[in-house]
Design a protein around this motif. Sequence first.
Motif, PDB file in Angstrom:
ATOM      1  N   GLU A 135      48.753 -23.371   2.110  1.00 11.49           N
ATOM      2  CA  GLU A 135      47.519 -22.633   2.401  1.00 11.49           C
ATOM      3  C   GLU A 135      47.466 -22.310   3.894  1.00 11.49           C
ATOM      4  O   GLU A 135      47.758 -23.171   4.737  1.00 11.49           O
ATOM      5  CB  GLU A 135      46.319 -23.479   1.988  1.00 11.49           C
ATOM      6  CG  GLU A 135      44.983 -22.822   2.251  1.00 11.49           C
ATOM      7  CD  GLU A 135      43.826 -23.715   1.838  1.00 11.49           C
ATOM      8  OE1 GLU A 135      42.675 -23.295   2.015  1.00 11.49           O
ATOM      9  OE2 GLU A 135      44.093 -24.848   1.337  1.00 11.49           O
ATOM     10  N   ASP A 136      47.121 -21.062   4.202  1.00  8.94           N
ATOM     11  CA  ASP A 136      46.997 -20.677   5.628  1.00  8.94           C
ATOM     12  C   ASP A 136      45.647 -20.021   5.858  1.00  8.94           C
ATOM     13  O   ASP A 136      44.985 -19.580   4.922  1.00  8.94           O
ATOM     14  CB  ASP A 136      48.139 -19.756   6.047  1.00  8.94           C
ATOM     15  CG  ASP A 136      48.098 -18.407   5.350  1.00  8.94           C
ATOM     16  OD1 ASP A 136      47.197 -17.610   5.649  1.00  8.94           O
ATOM     17  OD2 ASP A 136      48.992 -18.154   4.482  1.00  8.94           O
ATOM     18  N   THR A 137      45.290 -19.944   7.158  1.00  9.27           N
ATOM     19  CA  THR A 137      44.022 -19.304   7.547  1.00  9.27           C
ATOM     20  C   THR A 137      44.289 -17.984   8.258  1.00  9.27           C
ATOM     21  O   THR A 137      43.578 -17.612   9.189  1.00  9.27           O
ATOM     22  CB  THR A 137      43.218 -20.246   8.452  1.00  9.27           C
ATOM     23  OG1 THR A 137      44.007 -20.521   9.646  1.00  9.27           O
ATOM     24  CG2 THR A 137      42.895 -21.550   7.741  1.00  9.27           C
ATOM     25  N   GLY A 138      45.355 -17.294   7.807  1.00 10.44           N
ATOM     26  CA  GLY A 138      45.752 -16.033   8.437  1.00 10.44           C
ATOM     27  C   GLY A 138      44.861 -14.878   8.036  1.00 10.44           C
ATOM     28  O   GLY A 138      43.721 -15.056   7.580  1.00 10.44           O
ATOM     29  N   ILE A 139      45.452 -13.683   8.173  1.00  8.48           N
ATOM     30  CA  ILE A 139      44.643 -12.469   7.982  1.00  8.48           C
ATOM     31  C   ILE A 139      44.404 -12.177   6.506  1.00  8.48           C
ATOM     32  O   ILE A 139      43.587 -11.328   6.148  1.00  8.48           O
ATOM     33  CB  ILE A 139      45.335 -11.263   8.649  1.00  8.48           C
ATOM     34  CG1 ILE A 139      46.717 -11.011   7.992  1.00  8.48           C
ATOM     35  CG2 ILE A 139      45.474 -11.487  10.157  1.00  8.48           C
ATOM     36  CD1 ILE A 139      47.359  -9.732   8.459  1.00  8.48           C
ATOM     37  N   GLY A 140      45.157 -12.869   5.631  1.00  6.46           N
ATOM     38  CA  GLY A 140      44.992 -12.617   4.211  1.00  6.46           C
ATOM     39  C   GLY A 140      45.662 -11.323   3.772  1.00  6.46           C
ATOM     40  O   GLY A 140      46.345 -10.656   4.556  1.00  6.46           O
ATOM     41  N   ILE A 141      45.480 -11.000   2.488  1.00  5.00           N
ATOM     42  CA  ILE A 141      46.098  -9.808   1.916  1.00  5.00           C
ATOM     43  C   ILE A 141      45.009  -9.019   1.206  1.00  5.00           C
ATOM     44  O   ILE A 141      44.230  -9.574   0.428  1.00  5.00           O
ATOM     45  CB  ILE A 141      47.204 -10.182   0.920  1.00  5.00           C
ATOM     46  CG1 ILE A 141      48.207 -11.175   1.556  1.00  5.00           C
ATOM     47  CG2 ILE A 141      47.943  -8.953   0.421  1.00  5.00           C
ATOM     48  CD1 ILE A 141      49.237 -11.702   0.578  1.00  5.00           C
TER      49      ILE A 141
END
Length: 588
Positions: free
Chosen positions: A512-518
């Motif tokens: 799980e990451d807290t990046g920009i998402g898709i």
Amino acid sequence: MKRWFGKSLKRKLSLFLLFAILLPLLLTGGISYKIASSITEDKAKQSGMNTLRQIAGKLEFIIQDVETMSLFIIGQRDIQAYLDDDKEDVLRFMTNVGFLTNLAFSKKYISNITITNDSGRPPLSNTTVLRSGLPDVLKQNEETYRSSVKWWSPLYENQTTDGLKKVFSLVRPVRSYNNFKPLGTISISVDEEEIARYLAEAGWEESGFVLLLDSRDEILSSGQPQWLNRPVADIFPDIGSMEGDSGILNYGGKEQKTILYYTIPGLGWKLVGFIPTQIYTKQNGYVLMVTASAVGLGLILAAGLALYFLQWVTRPLTRLTQNMKDINPDEPIPHFEVRSTDEVGLLLRSYNKLSDRIQRLKEQVQKNEAMKKEADIQALQAQINPHFLYNTLSSIHWIALMNKDRQIAEMVGALSDFLRFSLNKGEEFCPVQQEVAHAQNYAYIQSIRFPEQFHIEFYIDPAMLPIPMLKLLLQPLIENSVIHGIQKKQSKGYVYVHGELSGAARMKFIVEDTGIGIDPGKLREVRRNLTMEEARTPAVQPRGGYGLRNVHQRLLLHYGPEAGLTIESEPGKGTIISFTIPIAGEPI
């Protein structure tokens, strides 16, 4: 026994068919025996009843003959003159006695003929009766016989010059045919012994007997002298009531008997025939023997035909079973020759189709195994030239340590461990602990390359650490989160790696990451790319990166369709990638 039958379809079918044949045959035989026994008994009863009717016909003839004879005697002129004359006429007396003697002599069943007159002269008789029981009988039944035109007496005894005779008589008054005044009484006695001979010679069953009963159900004639003049109920208690003109009774004394009775018209006398039931049982025994023989022969023939039929039906199945038992898994499954179009033929055709299908599946499995190897080789080739780079990095690691540059030494050491795990002596599987360590080395190298851009944390269930799993699964997912999620974000991002047991038989991993998402459109395209047919061929994968499709395809090839990647993402909040694999850790 049950296990012995359970191992063979032929035995079970044989037992079933034998029961299916035996039970109807036994049932048919039993019903036939009952019907034949009933018919035998009915025929015996019918035959007995016919015999009684024949005897009754003879007795009716005798009775009618006696009654006609009495009228003939009464109408004789000499008899009328002797009875009506006031004077005694010896010549006429002798003439009448001679007439009566000749008349009685012509009939064997006539014991004697006696005519008494009211004037007191000597009676006319064909025999000399020393003592007659008739007066006593007449006195006992005076009211009955005087009120009748003709009357048949019960059985009584006459002592004559020919001996003691048991007789029953027709008694009727004699009247003058001129003025109808009473002249006397005529009695014609019938010899019971002669009637008993008629009963004995009437063709009745040898072990049975016939009785003649009067209107009071007393025995009038019988082959047993001691039964005469006794009520039949004294001899056969509980004989029951003989109602109607004829009928059949069952008597259950010491020896069971069937009783037939027939009433002689006009007199109320009954002919009663006794047939021992053992006659039926003997005949039924013969019927039983014939029925049993027929059923036994039918059973033998039916069993032979059933076994032959079973052999004919199960022979292809037996050969099929033998062929399947001798199949070598490493060789193609042989086809079975089909010679029929029935259900067994359809089964054999299906078996041949199944053989072809299994062969195609074997070839597909072999092809999938080759694809696994090729995918693993590409995974290794995707890394930086392992052997050469690993040796070079080892030298750099030692130089950095000698120069006391700790950060460079740690980075090079992590990279060296990363490459060592990639080689892993060509093994496809490793413990969870080693896979996590490999992912941690990658994350450490990336954290030095991109300082303060991301932070990664691992939450792995300690019980999972020694369990084997397919290697090189977590690192590509972490790489995807860092490069495509975190680096494109303006602020610092976080990556969380979870490993937990899912039930008793599976492990679940989540990156799980807290990046920009898709965004949704891009997410659908990513998911579609995972399932595209070309994604299943490792040869067309981009050689510049490992990629989500490579991980997804390796999971499907090694663990089956339930082990593929699951991707969830929300723009601006991050992405979650997960997969679940069996705890066994072996390929399917």
